[in-house]
Scaffold this active site. Sequence first.
Site, PDB file in Angstrom:
ATOM      1  N   LEU A  53     -17.344  -3.518   2.759  1.00  0.00           N
ATOM      2  CA  LEU A  53     -18.500  -2.737   2.294  1.00  0.00           C
ATOM      3  C   LEU A  53     -18.660  -2.858   0.779  1.00  0.00           C
ATOM      4  O   LEU A  53     -19.287  -2.015   0.139  1.00  0.00           O
ATOM      5  CB  LEU A  53     -18.325  -1.257   2.689  1.00  0.00           C
ATOM      6  N   ASN A  71     -19.132   3.674  11.433  1.00  0.00           N
ATOM      7  CA  ASN A  71     -18.764   2.290  11.116  1.00  0.00           C
ATOM      8  C   ASN A  71     -18.331   1.502  12.356  1.00  0.00           C
ATOM      9  O   ASN A  71     -18.276   0.266  12.313  1.00  0.00           O
ATOM     10  CB  ASN A  71     -17.659   2.256  10.055  1.00  0.00           C
ATOM     11  N   SER A  84     -12.544   4.325   5.432  1.00  0.00           N
ATOM     12  CA  SER A  84     -13.249   5.562   5.079  1.00  0.00           C
ATOM     13  C   SER A  84     -12.318   6.734   5.305  1.00  0.00           C
ATOM     14  O   SER A  84     -11.542   6.745   6.262  1.00  0.00           O
ATOM     15  CB  SER A  84     -14.524   5.739   5.918  1.00  0.00           C
ATOM     16  N   TYR A 104       0.830  -1.218   0.000  1.00  0.00           N
ATOM     17  CA  TYR A 104       0.000   0.000   0.000  1.00  0.00           C
ATOM     18  C   TYR A 104       0.862   1.265   0.000  1.00  0.00           C
ATOM     19  O   TYR A 104       0.358   2.364  -0.214  1.00  0.00           O
ATOM     20  CB  TYR A 104      -0.952   0.049   1.206  1.00  0.00           C
ATOM     21  N   ARG A 124     -18.277   8.970   8.892  1.00  0.00           N
ATOM     22  CA  ARG A 124     -18.476   7.558   8.553  1.00  0.00           C
ATOM     23  C   ARG A 124     -17.561   6.653   9.367  1.00  0.00           C
ATOM     24  O   ARG A 124     -17.945   5.549   9.752  1.00  0.00           O
ATOM     25  CB  ARG A 124     -18.211   7.332   7.070  1.00  0.00           C
TER      26      ARG A 124
HETATM   27  N1  LIG Z   1      -5.613  -8.627   1.889  1.00  0.00           N
HETATM   28  C1  LIG Z   1      -5.999  -8.185   0.707  1.00  0.00           C
HETATM   29  O1  LIG Z   1      -5.662  -8.772  -0.342  1.00  0.00           O
HETATM   30  C2  LIG Z   1      -6.845  -6.955   0.633  1.00  0.00           C
HETATM   31  C3  LIG Z   1      -7.408  -6.581  -0.592  1.00  0.00           C
HETATM   32  C4  LIG Z   1      -8.200  -5.440  -0.616  1.00  0.00           C
HETATM   33  C5  LIG Z   1      -8.431  -4.712   0.555  1.00  0.00           C
HETATM   34  N2  LIG Z   1      -7.831  -5.089   1.730  1.00  0.00           N
HETATM   35  C6  LIG Z   1      -8.040  -4.333   2.992  1.00  0.00           C
HETATM   36  O2  LIG Z   1      -9.430  -4.146   3.201  1.00  0.00           O
HETATM   37  C7  LIG Z   1      -9.664  -2.761   3.426  1.00  0.00           C
HETATM   38  C8  LIG Z   1     -11.082  -2.372   3.062  1.00  0.00           C
HETATM   39  O3  LIG Z   1     -11.391  -2.689   1.728  1.00  0.00           O
HETATM   40  P1  LIG Z   1     -11.618  -1.553   0.626  1.00  0.00           P
HETATM   41  O4  LIG Z   1     -10.723  -0.440   0.974  1.00  0.00           O
HETATM   42  O5  LIG Z   1     -11.528  -2.202  -0.703  1.00  0.00           O
HETATM   43  O6  LIG Z   1     -13.139  -1.158   0.722  1.00  0.00           O
HETATM   44  P2  LIG Z   1     -14.364  -1.032   1.778  1.00  0.00           P
HETATM   45  O7  LIG Z   1     -13.893  -0.771   3.154  1.00  0.00           O
HETATM   46  O8  LIG Z   1     -15.258  -2.185   1.505  1.00  0.00           O
HETATM   47  O9  LIG Z   1     -15.081   0.254   1.187  1.00  0.00           O
HETATM   48  C9  LIG Z   1     -14.458   1.513   1.201  1.00  0.00           C
HETATM   49  C10 LIG Z   1     -15.357   2.471   0.438  1.00  0.00           C
HETATM   50  O10 LIG Z   1     -16.611   2.574   1.111  1.00  0.00           O
HETATM   51  C11 LIG Z   1     -16.905   3.921   1.416  1.00  0.00           C
HETATM   52  N3  LIG Z   1     -17.512   3.963   2.754  1.00  0.00           N
HETATM   53  C12 LIG Z   1     -16.924   3.709   3.945  1.00  0.00           C
HETATM   54  N4  LIG Z   1     -17.816   3.820   4.945  1.00  0.00           N
HETATM   55  C13 LIG Z   1     -18.991   4.152   4.364  1.00  0.00           C
HETATM   56  C14 LIG Z   1     -20.285   4.406   4.882  1.00  0.00           C
HETATM   57  N5  LIG Z   1     -20.522   4.350   6.204  1.00  0.00           N
HETATM   58  N6  LIG Z   1     -21.280   4.723   4.002  1.00  0.00           N
HETATM   59  C15 LIG Z   1     -21.025   4.777   2.677  1.00  0.00           C
HETATM   60  N7  LIG Z   1     -19.831   4.541   2.122  1.00  0.00           N
HETATM   61  C16 LIG Z   1     -18.810   4.223   2.973  1.00  0.00           C
HETATM   62  C17 LIG Z   1     -15.585   4.646   1.383  1.00  0.00           C
HETATM   63  O11 LIG Z   1     -15.769   5.981   0.953  1.00  0.00           O
HETATM   64  P3  LIG Z   1     -15.426   7.251   1.940  1.00  0.00           P
HETATM   65  O12 LIG Z   1     -13.949   7.219   2.135  1.00  0.00           O
HETATM   66  O13 LIG Z   1     -15.913   8.398   1.138  1.00  0.00           O
HETATM   67  O14 LIG Z   1     -16.203   7.023   3.209  1.00  0.00           O
HETATM   68  C18 LIG Z   1     -14.795   3.858   0.341  1.00  0.00           C
HETATM   69  O15 LIG Z   1     -15.078   4.336  -0.978  1.00  0.00           O
HETATM   70  C19 LIG Z   1      -8.573  -2.084   2.596  1.00  0.00           C
HETATM   71  O16 LIG Z   1      -8.434  -0.714   2.887  1.00  0.00           O
HETATM   72  C20 LIG Z   1      -7.397  -2.941   2.957  1.00  0.00           C
HETATM   73  O17 LIG Z   1      -6.902  -2.604   4.246  1.00  0.00           O
HETATM   74  C21 LIG Z   1      -7.058  -6.204   1.770  1.00  0.00           C
END
Ligand SMILES: NC(=O)c1ccc[n+]([C@@H]2O[C@H](COP(=O)([O-])OP(=O)(O)OC[C@H]3O[C@@H](n4cnc5c(N)ncnc54)[C@H](OP(=O)(O)O)[C@@H]3O)[C@@H](O)[C@H]2O)c1
Length: 290
Positions: free
Chosen positions: A203, A254, A245, A63, A250
């Site tokens: 999410l 959350n 987020s 990252y 949020r």
């Molecule tokens: N191990 C792996 O291979 C792997 C792969 C992918 C991800 N990850 C980890 O998983 C974490 C989370 O996954 P992700 O970042 O893909 O996505 P996520 O947490 O599923 O979704 C993040 C998105 O949701 C929005 N969001 C957050 N809270 C919200 C709410 N209460 N209402 C509406 N929208 C909301 C955020 O926008 P805003 O910022 O505008 O709130 C952002 O666009 C990553 O950051 C990483 O640490 C690990």
Amino acid sequence: MATNERPGSASLSRARVPKIPSVTLNDGMVVPAIGYGTWAMGEEQFLDALEAGYRLFDSARGYGNEAELGRAMARSGLLREEILVTTKVAPGANGYESTLEDFNDSLAALRLDYVDIYLIHWPNPATGRFVDTWRAMIELRAQGLVKSIGVCNFTATYLRVLIDQTGVVPAINQIERHPRFANLAQTADNASLGIVTQSWSPLGAGGDVLKDPVSVVIAARHGVTPAQVVLRWHLLRGSLPLPRSANPARLRANLDVFGLELSEEELVAIESLDTGRRLQGQDPETTNYS
Ligand SMILES: NC(=O)c1ccc[n+]([C@@H]2O[C@H](COP(=O)([O-])OP(=O)(O)OC[C@H]3O[C@@H](n4cnc5c(N)ncnc54)[C@H](OP(=O)(O)O)[C@@H]3O)[C@@H](O)[C@H]2O)c1
């Protein structure tokens, strides 16, 4: 205080920090049931997250933000032992010596002398090196440089290869999991081996699942947001979400999910949204990152 007014050493207010329930891993490590997803996030978001009450940060070498996380921790005024840091081996560094080198780079970037949780980021099966990475991680744990070791994106087959060849069961398997790809079989397999599931993209990466009438109607019934419904679904169905987020309101919302009661019918309705398709098609059996 607005984030851009933070002094170099930010003394965070702890007055409104919520109590986050914890879960004990198979090696005795105690972790918060919700962690902060750090992908694409930076120093000020980490301080916002610390202020909101997050104490587990899901980082990765890949990252490119470990240094920012380290700076935020140093600025927060919190004690090292109050924060749990996860980081992950860069997928291209799978292998014994290369993992040890990559880990040293992580420690230097984070400015820490140990990491709480160290994970294999991707099995990268084409290179055939994930068992060597695992042996390096076992060694790092033996040296006290890492408290807990685990994996991401491991299938039932790959988990058994690790366990059969080393006798060491991962503490965590972090997998893609959200209502559009509920990944129920791997979640159950992890549980059968005593491995805690962490959900990445919990999410659905903020996509259409939060606008689907099923989650919208359940949320309205309980006076909460669709995101809160989805996060509670993870917890009630046995996995620990890592929501990301950049929005402080949020971030707080959350974490405010532990009092939400969802019925079995509602949980099943959320599972009806499962398409069986990964958001970006990242199948661990065919995905190999450099
Ligand atoms: N191990 C792996 O291979 C792997 C792969 C992918 C991800 N990850 C980890 O998983 C974490 C989370 O996954 P992700 O970042 O893909 O996505 P996520 O947490 O599923 O979704 C993040 C998105 O949701 C929005 N969001 C957050 N809270 C919200 C709410 N209460 N209402 C509406 N929208 C909301 C955020 O926008 P805003 O910022 O505008 O709130 C952002 O666009 C990553 O950051 C990483 O640490 C690990």
